[in-house]
Design a protein around this motif. Sequence first.
Motif, PDB file in Angstrom:
ATOM      1  N   SER A  36      42.599 -99.671  77.694  1.00 20.65           N
ATOM      2  CA  SER A  36      42.319 -98.384  77.661  1.00 20.65           C
ATOM      3  C   SER A  36      41.167 -98.339  76.727  1.00 20.65           C
ATOM      4  O   SER A  36      40.534 -98.896  76.235  1.00 20.65           O
ATOM      5  CB  SER A  36      43.990 -97.203  76.789  1.00 20.65           C
ATOM      6  OG  SER A  36      43.770 -98.621  75.240  1.00 20.65           O
ATOM      7  N   ALA A  37      40.932 -96.835  76.359  1.00 21.40           N
ATOM      8  CA  ALA A  37      39.436 -97.556  75.355  1.00 21.40           C
ATOM      9  C   ALA A  37      39.473 -95.526  75.187  1.00 21.40           C
ATOM     10  O   ALA A  37      40.411 -95.227  75.020  1.00 21.40           O
ATOM     11  CB  ALA A  37      38.544 -97.338  76.265  1.00 21.40           C
ATOM     12  N   GLY A  38      38.566 -95.462  74.024  1.00 23.78           N
ATOM     13  CA  GLY A  38      38.904 -94.038  72.934  1.00 23.78           C
ATOM     14  C   GLY A  38      37.405 -93.880  71.923  1.00 23.78           C
ATOM     15  O   GLY A  38      36.247 -95.108  72.019  1.00 23.78           O
ATOM     16  N   VAL A  39      36.715 -93.005  71.544  1.00 22.91           N
ATOM     17  CA  VAL A  39      35.652 -93.005  70.853  1.00 22.91           C
ATOM     18  C   VAL A  39      35.857 -91.964  70.166  1.00 22.91           C
ATOM     19  O   VAL A  39      36.653 -90.970  70.332  1.00 22.91           O
ATOM     20  CB  VAL A  39      34.129 -92.402  71.783  1.00 22.91           C
ATOM     21  CG1 VAL A  39      34.202 -93.661  72.512  1.00 22.91           C
ATOM     22  CG2 VAL A  39      34.424 -91.298  72.810  1.00 22.91           C
ATOM     23  N   ALA A  40      35.180 -92.246  68.648  1.00 23.09           N
ATOM     24  CA  ALA A  40      34.422 -90.175  68.055  1.00 23.09           C
ATOM     25  C   ALA A  40      33.577 -91.014  67.848  1.00 23.09           C
ATOM     26  O   ALA A  40      32.885 -91.499  67.705  1.00 23.09           O
ATOM     27  CB  ALA A  40      35.784 -91.285  66.914  1.00 23.09           C
ATOM     28  N   VAL A 120      37.472 -87.055  68.821  1.00 24.97           N
ATOM     29  CA  VAL A 120      38.071 -87.845  68.901  1.00 24.97           C
ATOM     30  C   VAL A 120      38.748 -87.881  70.869  1.00 24.97           C
ATOM     31  O   VAL A 120      39.690 -86.849  70.345  1.00 24.97           O
ATOM     32  CB  VAL A 120      39.016 -88.540  67.996  1.00 24.97           C
ATOM     33  CG1 VAL A 120      39.883 -89.944  69.177  1.00 24.97           C
ATOM     34  CG2 VAL A 120      38.771 -88.523  66.720  1.00 24.97           C
ATOM     35  N   LEU A 121      38.151 -88.978  71.176  1.00 30.99           N
ATOM     36  CA  LEU A 121      38.442 -88.635  72.986  1.00 30.99           C
ATOM     37  C   LEU A 121      39.334 -90.441  73.361  1.00 30.99           C
ATOM     38  O   LEU A 121      38.252 -90.794  73.201  1.00 30.99           O
ATOM     39  CB  LEU A 121      37.414 -88.297  73.204  1.00 30.99           C
ATOM     40  CG  LEU A 121      36.281 -86.969  73.082  1.00 30.99           C
ATOM     41  CD1 LEU A 121      35.028 -87.595  73.679  1.00 30.99           C
ATOM     42  CD2 LEU A 121      36.777 -85.899  73.168  1.00 30.99           C
ATOM     43  N   GLY A 146      33.631 -97.371  69.297  1.00 37.70           N
ATOM     44  CA  GLY A 146      34.165 -96.737  70.224  1.00 37.70           C
ATOM     45  C   GLY A 146      35.004 -98.004  70.217  1.00 37.70           C
ATOM     46  O   GLY A 146      35.030 -99.252  69.096  1.00 37.70           O
ATOM     47  N   HIS A 147      35.984 -97.730  71.335  1.00 34.34           N
ATOM     48  CA  HIS A 147      37.000 -99.448  70.897  1.00 34.34           C
ATOM     49  C   HIS A 147      37.039 -99.034  72.304  1.00 34.34           C
ATOM     50  O   HIS A 147      37.483 -98.505  73.140  1.00 34.34           O
ATOM     51  CB  HIS A 147      38.033 -99.378  70.084  1.00 34.34           C
ATOM     52  CG  HIS A 147      39.481-100.223  69.728  1.00 34.34           C
ATOM     53  ND1 HIS A 147      39.832-100.002  71.083  1.00 34.34           N
ATOM     54  CD2 HIS A 147      38.956-100.970  69.080  1.00 34.34           C
ATOM     55  CE1 HIS A 147      40.680-101.269  70.433  1.00 34.34           C
ATOM     56  NE2 HIS A 147      40.788-101.782  69.893  1.00 34.34           N
ATOM     57  N   PRO A 163      40.208 -94.722  68.596  1.00 30.92           N
ATOM     58  CA  PRO A 163      39.990 -94.726  67.313  1.00 30.92           C
ATOM     59  C   PRO A 163      41.342 -94.562  66.505  1.00 30.92           C
ATOM     60  O   PRO A 163      42.148 -92.985  67.368  1.00 30.92           O
ATOM     61  CB  PRO A 163      38.506 -94.243  66.570  1.00 30.92           C
ATOM     62  CG  PRO A 163      38.295 -93.250  67.810  1.00 30.92           C
ATOM     63  CD  PRO A 163      38.958 -93.883  69.552  1.00 30.92           C
ATOM     64  N   PHE A 164      42.149 -94.358  65.505  1.00 27.15           N
ATOM     65  CA  PHE A 164      42.827 -93.594  64.349  1.00 27.15           C
ATOM     66  C   PHE A 164      41.815 -93.204  63.538  1.00 27.15           C
ATOM     67  O   PHE A 164      41.436 -93.419  62.987  1.00 27.15           O
ATOM     68  CB  PHE A 164      43.698 -94.683  64.296  1.00 27.15           C
ATOM     69  CG  PHE A 164      44.936 -95.208  65.193  1.00 27.15           C
ATOM     70  CD1 PHE A 164      45.814 -95.046  65.988  1.00 27.15           C
ATOM     71  CD2 PHE A 164      44.093 -96.590  65.441  1.00 27.15           C
ATOM     72  CE1 PHE A 164      46.749 -95.827  66.622  1.00 27.15           C
ATOM     73  CE2 PHE A 164      45.866 -97.036  66.586  1.00 27.15           C
ATOM     74  CZ  PHE A 164      46.464 -95.967  66.657  1.00 27.15           C
TER      75      PHE A 164
END
Length: 297
Positions: A36-40, A120-121, A146-147, A163-164
């Motif tokens: 999984s991944a996410g970005v802000a 945040v996505l 990003g993560h 991200p949280f």
Amino acid sequence: MCGIVGLHLREPSLYPRLGELLTAMLGQVVERGPDSAGVAVYGDPRLTPPGRATLSLLDAGDDLAAVQAALHERLPDAVALTADATTVVHAPVSAAELLAAVGGALPQARVIGTGTDVAVLKGTGHPVDLAVSFGLADVSGWQGVGHTRMATESAVTPEGAHPFSVGADQCLVHNGSFANHATIRRELSAQGMAFDSENDSEVGARFIAHQLAQGADLEKALRMLCERFDGFYTLLVATGDSFAVVRDAIACKPALIAETDGWVAMASEYRALDVLPGIENARIFEPEPEEVYVWQR
């Protein structure tokens, strides 16, 4: 084992390239977290237009037209956009007014970001595929984090991805593990704080948000986290005006920082920094244990 990337742009001429550069950085840390991944992203004129509050949501609904119609009953000027599992909503009202309207129109939705500068996505799946579905390469702005996640302590869900973002324009990404997060979760819950996931990283994010709400600045909040949390961790925290990095006392989790006149960047591996313009002239260093590094806009 997770992957962290972050980019704080000092040079305005680079703002149109934020998403392009963040996408390239994220693609270099896929092996560190392929589930999984996410970005802000901060300052994108489409996601966070000036003069408008923005909320990032999960579970808002698959039918964008229905989401937009529900919002318009309460806020005629609200705009809703989708990016993979995330829905971004903005309107020319305060964040509190937007939260109230979204809570009434979309009671099933889960808020994963709020503020005036940040969107945040996040989602599940291969990070490179997610970056495409987010439309990340087309995003502009002045800061992004990003993560990529390899889930070890909670389920592979969009809620568990980083991200949280639990405070206004505040985001945290984390590589490592907190040993005493359950104890601190209970303490924060007793003070009325609600949690959205079982992820230990959310506990760290909410602890920092709590300290900021009590009047601490970001550097002090991170120092307090180092005093209270046990475990092995590298944290990257972004706010509406700051970009900060801290590691635990052992500093066994990888982290590198690169700095030029045009930007500051952080990543779990050098190859994620090597995609940046001017990297050959950057000052590159490994952050010291328990030293808080903060850059401000």
